[in-house]
Design an enzyme around this catalytic site. Structure first.
Site, PDB file in Angstrom:
ATOM      1  N   ILE A 123      -5.396   2.026  -5.203  1.00  0.00           N
ATOM      2  CA  ILE A 123      -6.469   1.120  -5.631  1.00  0.00           C
ATOM      3  C   ILE A 123      -7.628   1.226  -4.642  1.00  0.00           C
ATOM      4  O   ILE A 123      -7.439   1.045  -3.438  1.00  0.00           O
ATOM      5  CB  ILE A 123      -5.976  -0.341  -5.640  1.00  0.00           C
ATOM      6  CG1 ILE A 123      -4.810  -0.495  -6.605  1.00  0.00           C
ATOM      7  CG2 ILE A 123      -7.109  -1.301  -5.986  1.00  0.00           C
ATOM      8  CD1 ILE A 123      -4.053  -1.795  -6.407  1.00  0.00           C
ATOM      9  N   GLY A 124      -8.807   1.505  -5.148  1.00  0.00           N
ATOM     10  CA  GLY A 124      -9.976   1.606  -4.281  1.00  0.00           C
ATOM     11  C   GLY A 124     -10.931   0.448  -4.504  1.00  0.00           C
ATOM     12  O   GLY A 124     -11.943   0.587  -5.201  1.00  0.00           O
ATOM     13  N   SER A 176     -11.463  -2.437  -1.710  1.00  0.00           N
ATOM     14  CA  SER A 176     -12.113  -2.821  -0.447  1.00  0.00           C
ATOM     15  C   SER A 176     -12.939  -1.676   0.135  1.00  0.00           C
ATOM     16  O   SER A 176     -12.662  -0.490  -0.112  1.00  0.00           O
ATOM     17  CB  SER A 176     -11.052  -3.225   0.576  1.00  0.00           C
ATOM     18  OG  SER A 176     -10.369  -4.365   0.149  1.00  0.00           O
ATOM     19  N   GLU A 228      -1.371  -8.515 -11.109  1.00  0.00           N
ATOM     20  CA  GLU A 228      -0.944  -8.112  -9.781  1.00  0.00           C
ATOM     21  C   GLU A 228      -0.347  -9.277  -9.011  1.00  0.00           C
ATOM     22  O   GLU A 228       0.465  -9.092  -8.125  1.00  0.00           O
ATOM     23  CB  GLU A 228      -2.162  -7.564  -9.024  1.00  0.00           C
ATOM     24  CG  GLU A 228      -1.816  -6.872  -7.751  1.00  0.00           C
ATOM     25  CD  GLU A 228      -2.948  -6.934  -6.735  1.00  0.00           C
ATOM     26  OE1 GLU A 228      -2.685  -6.605  -5.591  1.00  0.00           O
ATOM     27  OE2 GLU A 228      -4.069  -7.321  -7.108  1.00  0.00           O
TER      28      GLU A 228
END
Lengths: 381, 331
Positions: free
Chosen positions: A127-128, A130, A246
């Site tokens: 997951i990109g 931050s 999530e």
């Protein structure tokens, strides 16, 4: 108002649970050290074995390699894996988050291209979200993806991207049009192939001695335009929606579960009164959190059946309560034992988990962000 | 859950809610604390048959009874309604005011050999039928027309009396009676905690300081978020224990629930009082009727330590490798 319906795991999950336990009993001989933290333990072979049994992408349509099973059945598999301390990190994000994201917002071609790789245990996702200057304030991301002919040109830096140094793909939240009055507009999510597109990945050692998260640098990384998920500009809607998925799973309160197991082992069959109380206290929290988490799974199941319930606030609440508790668990456990006489197994398990605890209330939305989400649900913001 | 059952329970709760909002106000709570029994409210409860909920021969189930008790907690109903309901399910429906207390194990103070001393009976001075319960026993001793030996109050100002009387009847109760009474306290607490949250939300959105309602301050928002989480956990824990009636592990489910709900009391009461400032510390404000009850109830019928230890001892006897199986067996 917040609602946690009385939901029970359907009886048909019992056989599945027995199958998972049977599988784990065989596999546990090959585990490194059992650890219930979902980020610890990256084992491609193990993930592939799960995939062979149809336990990755379980709820997805069969045409994409899924098994079309219920959210409850998925719940059973995930909680059994975590409780046993199995190495689930490799496929976890793809199974929990990236796959469902593509199912809901991706194009038909994207589903066909990426989902079978996930369900067969070959392709894993990071997951990109931050960035160095963007933590909780996600709308402030600066990584850009600019249309250039039939491609997007990506520039920027993503950080804390778990397993980017070994996963095949990363889904990045990027700015596809300039900042406007509406902060949440102009954001999109885009898939980057970490093996082939030329992004630079640099592992970052964490304080627990692990190297799970990374910095990922994009310098004029070119990807085909069809890597954008859904409509350009709908990135914000997508990330807020996927966070609901999530946030409420068993990985949000079971991270330190192995410490509990070793506490009970260390106490033996006839513990001191204060040890009994410590064990009972931990159990009372886990039993309650699990039921709240299953309530949300039940609401997600209904959502899958088009009844369209919004579970964002309930999911945030489970995560906030669960993360806080999985941090307290090692504290209760250590004080129940005479620290001078700790068994080696307890000490190792405790120390390994204790060093991970700071991450529990950070990843997937900090405690502060979650409390804000709950406060909004209460009508305070 | 059965949809029809759900619907009928909702109707029971809706009409009970109307009854309590009409008849159970701050004035009644203050009077009860001065020792005045809420005669009118009790009469209305009985006339509407709420005292028979869950009893054999009625078309209601134990879950209806405990949902009603939770509502009683929400209104801090100052009457021994929970105890009356339970005694009715054990002894058969009657129209008396009933009480429950623990049988004093050292019975030497009793006046004769067949006489029993029963401690901490809510509104004991008014009950005409009392059930004596012993930890770990499924037998309940029913004593008709007990006499008052000692009157006292708990920290919520609820009358808590010691009674004596002779054995009238011994009944065997299926689900552990001590745990059933604890379950009633769990539900009373869960209801009162909900009111504490409601009061906190109401106060925070009405009270203005520094030119804005205090609900706009992040510190207050986070405090109420914590409270909401504890209240939600308590409600879920209470429901889970109710659903375990009839299950072999009922006592352990009650143990987990009472322990969890008891922990929530400390957090919720503390936070909500802090939000209310000095106003919530006055007798005039109704906040304390709920916070004091929660503090009293978490210590009655087994505090957190008692129930944690009971559950923990059982888990230890199962062993580390069966811990997860115990947790995962019921959802």
């Amino acid at each position: 108002m917040l609602q946690f319906d009385r939901v029970s795991l359907a009886p048909e999950t019992q056989r599945l649970r027995a199958q998972v336990r049977e599988f784990l009993a065989e596999e546990s001989a090959h585990f490194p050290k059992p650890n219930s933290d979902f980020v610890t333990g990256y084992d491609v072979e193990f993930s592939r074995k799960l995939a062979l049994r149809g336990w990755i992408g379980m709820t997805w349509p069969k045409q994409y390699g899924g098994a079309e099973r219920s959210f409850f059945e998925r719940y059973v598999v995930t909680e059994e894996l975590l409780a046993a301390g199995a190495p689930v990190s490799a496929h976890w994000i793809a199974d929990r988050q990236s796959g469902p994201l593509l199912l809901r917002f991706g194009t038909q071609a994207q589903r066909q291209k990426y989902l079978p790789g996930i369900t067969s245990g070959v392709d894993f996702f990071s997951i990109g979200m931050s960035e160095p200057d963007t933590g909780s304030d996600l709308a402030s991301v600066r990584t850009t993806a600019v249309k250039d002919g039939g491609s997007y040109r990506i520039n920027g830096t993503k950080i804390w991207t778990t397993d980017a140094h070994r996963n095949r793909y990363i889904i990045c939240l990027v700015r596809t049009s300039a900042v406007s009055e509406i902060r949440h507009a102009g954001l999109s999510q885009i898939i980057v192939d970490l093996h082939n597109d030329g992004a630079q990945v640099r592992p970052i050692a964490n304080m627990a001695g692990g190297e799970d998260f990374n910095e990922v640098v994009f310098e004029d990384v070119m990807v085909p335009a069809d890597r954008i998920i859904g409509e350009p500009g709908s990135g914000w809607e997508q990330v807020t929606s996927e966070l609901a998925y999530e946030r409420s799973g068993p990985e949000r309160f079971l991270s330190s579960f192995r410490v509990f197991v070793e506490l009970v082992r260390a106490c033996g069959p006839k513990p001191q009164p204060h040890q009994c109380a410590a064990i009972g206290r931990i159990a009372s929290h886990i039993m309650t959190l699990r039921r709240m988490s299953i309530s949300v799974a039940g609401m997600l199941q209904l959502q899958g059946n088009q009844e369209n319930q919004d579970v964002g606030v309930e999911a945030a609440l489970v995560k906030e309560l669960g993360n806080s508790f999985e941090k307290v668990l090692p504290e209760i456990a250590r004080l129940a034992l005479d620290t001078d006489k700790l068994s080696n197994v307890f000490r190792e398990t405790y120390e390994e988990t204790m060093l991970l605890t700071p991450s529990f209330t950070l990843r997937g939305g900090t405690r502060e962000i979650l409390r804000g989400v709950i406060a909004r649900g209460l009508g305070l913001r | 859950m059965n949809q029809e059952l759900n619907e009928s329970r909702r109707m029971i709760i809706d009409s009970a809610q109307k009854m309590f909002s009409d008849h159970c106000d701050k004035k009644l709570l203050d009077e009860a604390e001065r020792g005045v029994f809420p005669e009118t409210l009790w009469q209305i409860i009985v006339e509407n048959g709420f005292n028979q909920l869950g009893a054999p021969g009625t078309e209601t189930v134990p879950a209806d009874l405990f949902a009603f008790i939770q509502l009683c907690g929400r209104y801090a109903v100052p009457a021994p309604i929970a105890d009356t309901l339970l005694v009715n399910t054990w002894a058969g429906v009657n129209q008396q005011i009933c009480g429950i207390g623990e049988l004093r194990s050292d019975n030497s103070q009793a006046s004769s050999a067949d006489s029993f001393t029963i401690d901490e009976v809510v509104w004991g001075r008014r009950v005409s039928l009392v059930a004596a319960v012993t930890r770990g026993s499924n037998e309940v001793i029913l004593v008709q027309n007990p006499h008052l030996v000692e009157s006292s109050t708990n920290m919520a100002g609820e009358p808590m009396d010691t009674l004596q009387g002779s054995n009238q009847q011994v009944v065997a109760v299926q689900a552990d009676p001590y745990a059933q009474v604890a379950l009633s306290r769990i539900n009373l607490i869960a209801g009162s905690l909900q009111t504490l949250l409601d009061l906190g939300l109401q106060f925070a959105t009405e009270r203005s300081q520094f030119g804005r309602t205090i609900s706009k301050f992040q510190a207050i928002q986070h405090s109420l978020a914590v409270v909401a989480a504890e209240v939600a956990a308590s409600k879920r824990a209470a429901d889970a224990a109710v659903d375990a009636i009839g299950d072999p592990r009922f006592v352990f489910e009650v143990a987990a629930s009472k322990a969890r709900v008891g922990e929530a009391v400390g957090i919720v009461a503390e936070q909500v009082h802090q939000i209310h400032g000095a106003m919530g510390f006055t007798h005039e404000h109704r906040l304390h009727h709920f916070s004091r009850r929660c503090w009293a109830w978490r210590d009655s019928w087994g505090n957190e330590f008692y129930w944690q230890s009971l559950l923990g001892a059982h888990l230890a006897s199962l062993g580390a490798d069966h811990l997860w199986d115990f947790i995962a067996t019921r959802s």
